[in-house]
Design a protein around this motif. Sequence first.
Motif, PDB file in Angstrom:
ATOM      1  N   GLU A   1       8.779   2.107 -12.219  1.00  0.00           N
ATOM      2  CA  GLU A   1       8.682   1.655 -10.829  1.00  0.00           C
ATOM      3  C   GLU A   1      10.017   1.734 -10.103  1.00  0.00           C
ATOM      4  N   VAL A   2      11.071   1.293 -10.769  1.00  0.00           N
ATOM      5  CA  VAL A   2      12.382   1.244 -10.123  1.00  0.00           C
ATOM      6  C   VAL A   2      12.912   2.653  -9.864  1.00  0.00           C
ATOM      7  N   LEU A   3      12.851   3.525 -10.848  1.00  0.00           N
ATOM      8  CA  LEU A   3      13.372   4.877 -10.650  1.00  0.00           C
ATOM      9  C   LEU A   3      12.542   5.648  -9.631  1.00  0.00           C
ATOM     10  N   SER A   4      11.241   5.387  -9.557  1.00  0.00           N
ATOM     11  CA  SER A   4      10.417   6.021  -8.521  1.00  0.00           C
ATOM     12  C   SER A   4      10.843   5.545  -7.135  1.00  0.00           C
TER      13      SER A   4
ATOM     14  N   MET B   1       0.808  -1.223   0.000  1.00  0.00           N
ATOM     15  CA  MET B   1       0.000   0.000   0.000  1.00  0.00           C
ATOM     16  C   MET B   1       0.842   1.274   0.000  1.00  0.00           C
ATOM     17  N   ARG B   2       2.137   1.149   0.032  1.00  0.00           N
ATOM     18  CA  ARG B   2       3.003   2.328   0.060  1.00  0.00           C
ATOM     19  C   ARG B   2       3.042   3.011  -1.302  1.00  0.00           C
ATOM     20  N   ASP B   3       3.282   4.315  -1.271  1.00  0.00           N
ATOM     21  CA  ASP B   3       3.371   5.136  -2.470  1.00  0.00           C
ATOM     22  C   ASP B   3       4.524   4.664  -3.352  1.00  0.00           C
ATOM     23  N   HIS B   4       4.412   4.818  -4.655  1.00  0.00           N
ATOM     24  CA  HIS B   4       5.445   4.338  -5.573  1.00  0.00           C
ATOM     25  C   HIS B   4       6.778   5.067  -5.404  1.00  0.00           C
ATOM     26  N   HIS B   5       6.795   6.242  -4.779  1.00  0.00           N
ATOM     27  CA  HIS B   5       8.045   6.960  -4.519  1.00  0.00           C
ATOM     28  C   HIS B   5       8.735   6.484  -3.243  1.00  0.00           C
ATOM     29  N   ASP B   6       8.042   5.691  -2.471  1.00  0.00           N
ATOM     30  CA  ASP B   6       8.600   5.175  -1.215  1.00  0.00           C
ATOM     31  C   ASP B   6       9.508   3.990  -1.526  1.00  0.00           C
ATOM     32  N   HIS B   7      10.734   4.014  -1.010  1.00  0.00           N
ATOM     33  CA  HIS B   7      11.662   2.923  -1.314  1.00  0.00           C
ATOM     34  C   HIS B   7      11.330   1.638  -0.557  1.00  0.00           C
ATOM     35  N   TRP B   8      10.255   1.646   0.189  1.00  0.00           N
ATOM     36  CA  TRP B   8       9.772   0.418   0.827  1.00  0.00           C
ATOM     37  C   TRP B   8       8.527  -0.129   0.140  1.00  0.00           C
TER      38      TRP B   8
END
Length: 141
Positions: free
Chosen positions: A56-59, A31-38
């Motif tokens: 996805e990866v760069l975000s 459920m975490r935002d796509h900019h969150d590294h978790w």
Amino acid sequence: MTPNHNLTKWLLGITICILLLLLCIISDLSMRDHHDHWNLRYVIWKAGLRDYNATEVLSGTTHDHTFHERLRGISVKEFEVKFPATFLKISPTPPGFRSDSEFYSSTTSYPGTTKKPLSEGWIAHFKNGRLVSFGYQKNIP
């Protein structure tokens, strides 16, 4: 009740608690935002269990400074394997840098790249064939 029966009940209870905890962790990560590294998709890619998706990866990489540090020192070839078909070499080298420096950009306004000119993007700086810095830059000249 025999002692063996009590042990079985205890182990079953521990197993159920562990499974519930894992379910909660997976639910939270998904459920975490796509900019969150978790976020789950990024975490799975870093573990090598998911195919590369540049968006996805760069975000996810945006705030993952530990990952940026671990990338330092890798070769251009290793970088291209980690980020396939995402970065283009900036040619010629931007003014003010020595000839032993190479720059790769995801999106840039520098001449020599074939991507649409933008004023910001990911920049990878290599010196003597090894990654020196990697990050998202705004106001690229």
